[in-house]
Design a protein around this motif. Structure first.
Motif, PDB file in Angstrom:
ATOM      1  N   ALA A 159      14.793  67.618 -17.611  1.00 17.78           N
ATOM      2  CA  ALA A 159      13.879  68.039 -18.675  1.00 17.78           C
ATOM      3  C   ALA A 159      12.939  69.135 -18.201  1.00 17.78           C
TER       4      ALA A 159
ATOM      5  N   ASP B  93      12.597  59.363 -18.095  1.00 14.12           N
ATOM      6  CA  ASP B  93      12.823  59.886 -19.441  1.00 14.12           C
ATOM      7  C   ASP B  93      11.469  60.190 -20.071  1.00 14.12           C
TER       8      ASP B  93
ATOM      9  N   ALA C 134      12.367  66.917 -25.706  1.00 10.86           N
ATOM     10  CA  ALA C 134      11.980  65.661 -25.065  1.00 10.86           C
ATOM     11  C   ALA C 134      10.605  65.746 -24.398  1.00 10.86           C
ATOM     12  N   MET C 135      10.225  66.965 -23.935  1.00  8.01           N
ATOM     13  CA  MET C 135       8.976  67.116 -23.198  1.00  8.01           C
ATOM     14  C   MET C 135       7.772  67.378 -24.095  1.00  8.01           C
TER      15      MET C 135
ATOM     16  N   PRO D 141      20.134  67.803 -21.475  1.00  7.01           N
ATOM     17  CA  PRO D 141      18.762  67.416 -21.831  1.00  7.01           C
ATOM     18  C   PRO D 141      18.366  67.902 -23.220  1.00  7.01           C
TER      19      PRO D 141
END
Length: 369
Positions: free
Chosen positions: A282, A255, A348-349, A344
């Motif tokens: 992701a 994650d 998040a990245m 996703p």
């Protein structure tokens, strides 16, 4: 580790420490135990760098060969960028560059030059500060800037610990821990630390080793190191200071947010992190090589090699680290089966991408975490 398919980057290590701390002894030790690496040492003069039985003399602007492709360059601060450019060219076949800070510039200035430079073939390898345990208080009195240097160090080598009592040793360790929180601290005598803290063994084709010239490293392999003023018995009683490592191999994707939370709060004593990360959905097209030293962090996305199993493989290196705790913290970063079934999050990245070098603007963002 090869951090990028666009070309291997050469770690640049800054070695600092005041006169008498044992910095040059440590440097010579690393040169003799360089694990097959071709090393370039950048200093103001050659006088103290003694890779063989003789002391080599030289002038600023000169370069000498130390055998097996290793080089020693005498430069001044204004020439440093140019020398790093020359030494990092593929034709030089250098694996590691060590800059001895004494006389060149303040350590933080050298670190800044490396971090803000635009040379794609080099990467920051850490600031190593060597401290004399027996003269620690006197050094701080003579050089108040010692506290500032310890505050920015990635690795502190508390040298000459054989010259102090156990109680004094512990007291100095406590002061260093206060002045340089988060830095890995290793104790040593005669500058003997395990080179594995700083660099990996070189991967050399067999034919390279067959044709290389014989060096003093080969000659000393059977003789042992030469320590001025140290008898053989004393040498035997002081083994090389080692390090601890944690290997993490996880088939599940990581994650991004949880892994960044782990990397942003790296515990005291954790000096290096290296390996490859799978962020799964992701970024399904890329794996991310990670390079962290001290507070410095950088990711290198690259397409998954054909036929490579998708998994995360990391090695964490440090001194005095809690191996079980680190392994548990990394396990928590893995994506669960429930999360795999969830779409996703596109944001998040973002935390990871802050540490991906994509140009001069990104270079500053990829500095110490």
């Amino acid at each position: 580790m090869n951090p990028s398919t666009t070309g291997r980057q050469i770690p640049v290590v800054v070695l600092a420490g005041f006169l008498g701390s044992g910095k040059t002894t440590l440097l010579n030790h690393l040169l003799r135990r360089r694990a097959g690496n071709r090393t370039a040492v950048v200093v103001n003069d050659f006088g103290a760098v003694e890779i063989d039985a003789m002391t080599v003399a030289g002038q600023v602007g000169s370069t000498i060969s130390l055998g097996n492709g290793c080089l020693c360059c005498a430069v001044d601060a204004s020439e440093l960028d140019g020398y790093l450019e020359r030494l990092s060219r593929p034709a030089a076949r250098i694996d590691l560059i060590v800059i001895e800070a004494s006389g060149l510039a303040e350590p933080q200035e050298l670190v800044r030059m490396i971090l803000t430079g635009d040379n794609p073939r080099t990467v920051y390898g850490g600031l190593v500060q060597v401290v004399d345990a027996a003269e620690f208080d006197a050094t701080r009195d003579r050089h108040p800037e010692t506290d500032r240097h310890l505050a920015i160090a990635d690795l502190v080598v508390l040298n000459k610990t054989d010259r102090v009592t156990p109680a004094e040793h512990e007291r100095v360790l406590g002061v260093i821990g206060t002045l340089g929180p988060g830095a890995a601290v290793v104790s040593a005598s005669y500058g003997r630390i395990d080179p594995g803290l700083l660099f990996d063994p070189a991967a050399r084709p067999a034919e390279d080793e067959k044709i290389r010239q014989l060096s003093f490293e080969d000659l000393r392999a059977d003789e042992g190191e030469d320590h001025t003023g140290e008898d053989a018995g004393e040498h035997a009683r002081h083994p090389h200071t080692g390090y601890e490592s944690v290997s993490y191999d996880e088939p599940a994707a990581m994650d991004p947010r949880r892994l960044m939370a782990f990397l942003d709060s790296r515990p005291e004593g954790l000096y290096r992190v290296k390996g490859f990360v799978d962020f799964g959905a992701a970024d399904p097209g890329n794996r991310y090589a990670v390079h962290a030293v001290g507070r410095f962090l950088r990711f290198y996305p690259e397409p998954w090699p054909r036929g490579t199993e998708r998994r995360t493989q990391l090695v964490l290196i440090g001194s005095g680290i809690d191996r079980d705790a680190l392994a548990k913290e990394l396990t928590v970063c893995a994506v669960t089966e429930t999360e795999v079934a969830t779409a996703p999050d596109e944001s998040a990245m973002w935390g990871v991408l802050r540490y991906v070098r994509s140009g001069p603007a990104a270079e500053e963002a990829a500095g110490p975490a």
